[in-house]
Design a protein around this motif. Structure first.
Motif: not given
Length: 266
Positions: A81-96
């Motif tokens: 509900a708050y958008g992206a939260l996990d930094l590791a996932d953001a680094r690897r997969w962006g918003y996917g």
């Protein structure tokens, strides 16, 4: 701000780093909500009822988890509900997400025949009527209806808008688009989501997602957002207590219907 003080005071009950929405703790409206576990159990019960119905119509080997004729499967993008939260996932997969690990597993069993597909809608409707037996749809839908209204109030909250503005400037200061809020960043059409909901995960997308999450952590955006949601929900429940209670009875009746089907047919 008093709200931020309350967040800090409750800090020890939460992990130091917020990676998922559940890390933020429960919300007042959670007890009235249809959960992922409810969905999974309802799918199992519905599949059993449909198979029973299809057998009566002559399709005695109808699978529990069939694919549609000619389908390629479909998935839906899911965020917190708050958008992206996990930094590791953001680094690897962006918003996917990892394309090798789809969010929604595809059907396990064989494809339906065209004859089975013809009878499926009637059996699906029959299964739904069984699971909804004894439930007033107005009560069943009430919490969902109020969720929409509460979400509007949350979006208009001055404290949250101020927090989003701080987050937005933080992202822009790192050289990225100045989004109005984290949901706008997550749903930016620049990420070119495919039919499965996944993104292209370009270098800029991944860098934007990292800035997004970093700024949320720096300014405790998700924590304040969560607290605003909790406050708005608590007020709404107090103002409509009888209706929420009726909705909870409907949800419990639905769960009881599911349990009965799984016990008899599972």
């Amino acid at each position: 701000m008093a709200l931020l003080a309350a967040i800090c005071a409750s800090g020890p009950e939460r992990p130091e780093v917020i990676r998922t929405g559940s890390n933020l703790g429960p919300l007042p409206a959670d007890r009235y909500a249809y959960t992922p576990q409810d969905y999974q159990r309802s799918q199992q019960a519905s599949a059993l009822l449909i198979r029973q119905c299809m057998a009566k119509r002559g399709h005695r080997d109808f699978p529990l988890d069939p694919r549609y004729p000619g389908d390629g499967g479909s998935m839906t993008a899911v965020a917190t509900a708050y958008g992206a939260l996990d930094l590791a996932d953001a680094r690897r997969w962006g918003y996917g997400w990892d394309p090798a690990k789809p969010l929604v597993p595809g059907p396990k069993d064989r494809r339906m025949t065209n004859a089975e597909l013809t009878d499926l809608p009637a059996c699906g409707a029959e299964a739904n009527r069984r699971l909804m037996r004894g439930i007033d749809l107005r009560d069943w839908r009430y919490a969902t209806t109020r969720e929409v209204e509460v979400a509007k109030a949350v979006m208009l909250d001055a404290r949250l808008r101020a927090a989003w503005d701080v987050w937005s400037r933080c992202v822009a200061d790192q050289g990225f688009t100045r989004y109005r809020n984290p949901i706008a960043a997550y749903t930016d059409e620049a990420w070119q989501r495919g039919s499965d909901g996944n993104t292209r995960q370009t270098r800029r997308e991944r860098a934007t997602a990292v800035a997004d999450v970093t700024c949320k952590r720096r300014h405790r955006t998700a924590e304040l957002w969560h607290s605003v949601r909790a406050q708005k929900q608590a007020v709404d429940i107090a103002q409509h207590r009888d209706r929420y209670a009726a909705g909870l009875r409907a949800l419990r009746a639905y769960r009881a219907n599911i349990t009965e089907v799984l016990r008899k047919l599972g």
